[in-house]
Design a protein around this motif. Structure first.
Motif, PDB file in Angstrom:
ATOM      1  N   MET A  40      94.725  -1.287  -0.038  1.00 53.88           N
ATOM      2  CA  MET A  40      93.723  -2.408  -0.508  1.00 53.88           C
ATOM      3  C   MET A  40      92.404  -1.437   0.251  1.00 53.88           C
ATOM      4  N   SER A  41      92.301  -1.723  -0.837  1.00 52.45           N
ATOM      5  CA  SER A  41      90.498  -0.800  -1.433  1.00 52.45           C
ATOM      6  C   SER A  41      89.580  -1.216  -0.542  1.00 52.45           C
ATOM      7  N   ARG A  42      89.052  -0.054   0.490  1.00 52.09           N
ATOM      8  CA  ARG A  42      87.844  -0.457   1.333  1.00 52.09           C
ATOM      9  C   ARG A  42      86.974   0.543   1.296  1.00 52.09           C
ATOM     10  N   SER A  43      85.834   0.017   2.138  1.00 49.41           N
ATOM     11  CA  SER A  43      84.664   1.347   2.394  1.00 49.41           C
ATOM     12  C   SER A  43      84.028   0.931   3.326  1.00 49.41           C
ATOM     13  N   ILE A  44      84.113   2.291   4.331  1.00 51.64           N
ATOM     14  CA  ILE A  44      84.074   2.012   5.668  1.00 51.64           C
ATOM     15  C   ILE A  44      82.375   2.945   5.733  1.00 51.64           C
ATOM     16  N   ALA A  45      81.533   1.925   6.323  1.00 52.78           N
ATOM     17  CA  ALA A  45      80.885   2.741   6.503  1.00 52.78           C
ATOM     18  C   ALA A  45      79.892   3.192   8.128  1.00 52.78           C
ATOM     19  N   VAL A  46      79.273   4.359   8.506  1.00 55.10           N
ATOM     20  CA  VAL A  46      79.466   4.760   9.760  1.00 55.10           C
ATOM     21  C   VAL A  46      77.823   5.055   9.265  1.00 55.10           C
ATOM     22  N   LEU A  47      77.569   3.975  10.963  1.00 55.09           N
ATOM     23  CA  LEU A  47      75.599   4.320  10.513  1.00 55.09           C
ATOM     24  C   LEU A  47      75.930   5.190  11.665  1.00 55.09           C
ATOM     25  N   GLY A  48      75.027   5.989  12.288  1.00 51.73           N
ATOM     26  CA  GLY A  48      74.753   7.491  13.100  1.00 51.73           C
ATOM     27  C   GLY A  48      75.884   8.549  12.818  1.00 51.73           C
ATOM     28  N   GLY A  49      76.450   8.716  10.700  1.00 54.11           N
ATOM     29  CA  GLY A  49      77.291   9.315  10.898  1.00 54.11           C
ATOM     30  C   GLY A  49      76.956  10.272  10.806  1.00 54.11           C
ATOM     31  N   THR A  50      75.717  10.750  11.016  1.00 52.02           N
ATOM     32  CA  THR A  50      75.171  12.550  11.236  1.00 52.02           C
ATOM     33  C   THR A  50      75.330  13.265  12.689  1.00 52.02           C
ATOM     34  N   GLY A  51      75.358  11.825  13.599  1.00 51.04           N
ATOM     35  CA  GLY A  51      75.992  12.490  14.646  1.00 51.04           C
ATOM     36  C   GLY A  51      76.733  13.013  14.565  1.00 51.04           C
ATOM     37  N   PRO A  52      77.612  13.233  16.234  1.00 49.18           N
ATOM     38  CA  PRO A  52      79.247  14.610  16.265  1.00 49.18           C
ATOM     39  C   PRO A  52      80.247  13.299  16.538  1.00 49.18           C
ATOM     40  N   GLU A  53      79.724  11.958  16.650  1.00 47.81           N
ATOM     41  CA  GLU A  53      80.719  10.869  17.223  1.00 47.81           C
ATOM     42  C   GLU A  53      80.661  10.435  15.701  1.00 47.81           C
ATOM     43  N   GLY A  54      80.324   9.651  14.733  1.00 47.41           N
ATOM     44  CA  GLY A  54      80.086   9.096  13.018  1.00 47.41           C
ATOM     45  C   GLY A  54      80.334  10.335  13.015  1.00 47.41           C
ATOM     46  N   PHE A  55      80.662  11.414  12.262  1.00 52.21           N
ATOM     47  CA  PHE A  55      79.839  13.101  11.641  1.00 52.21           C
ATOM     48  C   PHE A  55      82.072  12.749  11.818  1.00 52.21           C
ATOM     49  N   GLY A  56      82.035  12.729  13.569  1.00 48.21           N
ATOM     50  CA  GLY A  56      83.660  13.329  13.451  1.00 48.21           C
ATOM     51  C   GLY A  56      84.342  11.771  12.764  1.00 48.21           C
ATOM     52  N   LEU A  57      84.606  10.550  13.050  1.00 45.17           N
ATOM     53  CA  LEU A  57      85.502   9.769  12.704  1.00 45.17           C
ATOM     54  C   LEU A  57      85.073   9.590  11.466  1.00 45.17           C
ATOM     55  N   ALA A  58      83.813  10.422  10.487  1.00 44.76           N
ATOM     56  CA  ALA A  58      84.132  10.216   9.043  1.00 44.76           C
ATOM     57  C   ALA A  58      85.383  10.991   8.491  1.00 44.76           C
ATOM     58  N   LEU A  59      84.254  12.332   9.079  1.00 45.19           N
ATOM     59  CA  LEU A  59      85.713  13.285   8.786  1.00 45.19           C
ATOM     60  C   LEU A  59      86.684  12.598   8.704  1.00 45.19           C
ATOM     61  N   ARG A  60      87.490  12.215   9.725  1.00 44.24           N
ATOM     62  CA  ARG A  60      89.099  11.684  10.045  1.00 44.24           C
ATOM     63  C   ARG A  60      89.358  11.096   8.630  1.00 44.24           C
ATOM     64  N   TRP A  61      88.596   9.876   8.560  1.00 41.18           N
ATOM     65  CA  TRP A  61      88.469   9.044   8.119  1.00 41.18           C
ATOM     66  C   TRP A  61      88.908   9.310   6.462  1.00 41.18           C
ATOM     67  N   ALA A  62      87.485  10.342   6.462  1.00 46.53           N
ATOM     68  CA  ALA A  62      87.696  10.724   4.872  1.00 46.53           C
ATOM     69  C   ALA A  62      88.775  11.551   4.639  1.00 46.53           C
ATOM     70  N   LYS A  63      89.477  12.212   5.018  1.00 47.67           N
ATOM     71  CA  LYS A  63      90.895  13.224   5.204  1.00 47.67           C
ATOM     72  C   LYS A  63      91.562  12.447   5.249  1.00 47.67           C
ATOM     73  N   ALA A  64      91.997  10.783   5.493  1.00 44.45           N
ATOM     74  CA  ALA A  64      93.239  10.048   5.692  1.00 44.45           C
ATOM     75  C   ALA A  64      92.810   9.179   4.308  1.00 44.45           C
TER      76      ALA A  64
END
Length: 229
Positions: free
Chosen positions: A1-25
């Motif tokens: 299933m195609s979906r998009s995930i918006a990480v609000l606050g994604g420039t901070g350490p926690e948000g950036f880390g989650l975004a990085l891990r999900w993009a890698k997946a």
């Protein structure tokens, strides 16, 4: 299933880390920020790590709400209510909101090892009050170390997921399990988020005292509790 995930606050350490891990997946990730340029710069940093094929972009917070299927709040607690009020009218029907926020006393000049008293019970329950009534809210990822998320190592941590919406809870469990090392466990109703937030304050204290990056593991449950169907 195609979906998009918006990480609000994604420039901070926690948000950036989650975004990085999900993009890698292989997930499609949009980094949100008050400043669209900062969000775009963070997206480019992820692409520089993963390659240009990574499905990641950046935009201003409200703009991300119109195109995302999941909104992940990784903003500091002092900006929590303000961000929610700003984006409320932009949240699409069918969107799931995932709240990682911990109301640490440090946000008002207190100690980072103590949580603030929230009238609703928890930051996640405050979110449920501030978003449209038909939007499921899920509490998760509070106890995951930002340092580990931003590393290349597996994240040896259990993620306890709480929500009053069973379908949303199970979807977020499957999303958590995309991070290597993570086990995602059904933690019950959203009201249990207050416990997760307090555990996170305890973990921060342990990290300060022992100079580490602690997480939690839940033991003694049957195998089915850790399995994602």
């Amino acid at each position: 299933m195609s979906r998009s995930i918006a990480v609000l606050g994604g420039t901070g350490p926690e948000g950036f880390g989650l975004a990085l891990r999900w993009a890698k997946a292989g997930e499609t990730v949009i980094i949100g920020s008050r400043d669209a340029r900062r969000a775009q710069e963070a997206a480019e940093r992820i692409k520089s790590k993963l390659g240009s094929q990574a499905h990641v972009s950046g935009d201003e917070n409200t703009a991300t709400c119109g195109v995302a299927d999941l909104l992940v709040l990784t903003v500091p607690f002092e900006g929590h209510a303000a961000v929610l009020k700003q984006i409320k009218s932009m949240i699409r029907h069918g969107t799931i909101v995932i709240d990682t926020t911990v109301p640490l006393a440090a946000s008002v000049g207190g100690r980072a090892t103590r949580t603030l008293g929230i009238w609703q019970g928890s930051a996640a329950q405050e979110t449920a009050e501030l978003v449209p009534k038909d939007i499921p809210v899920v509490a998760a990822f509070q106890s995951v170390s930002a340092e580990l998320l931003n590393s290349d190592a597996p994240v040896e941590c259990d993620v306890v997921v709480c929500s009053d919406n069973t379908d949303a809870l199970q979807l977020v469990r499957s999303l958590a399990a995309k991070i290597p090392g993570v086990r995602a466990i059904d933690g019950g109703k959203l009201e249990n988020a207050r416990i997760l937030e307090q555990i996170t304050a305890l973990l921060i204290g342990l990290n300060i005292r022992h100079k580490g990056h602690s997480g939690i593991r839940i033991t003694g449950l049957p195998d089915a509790a850790y399995r994602i169907d």
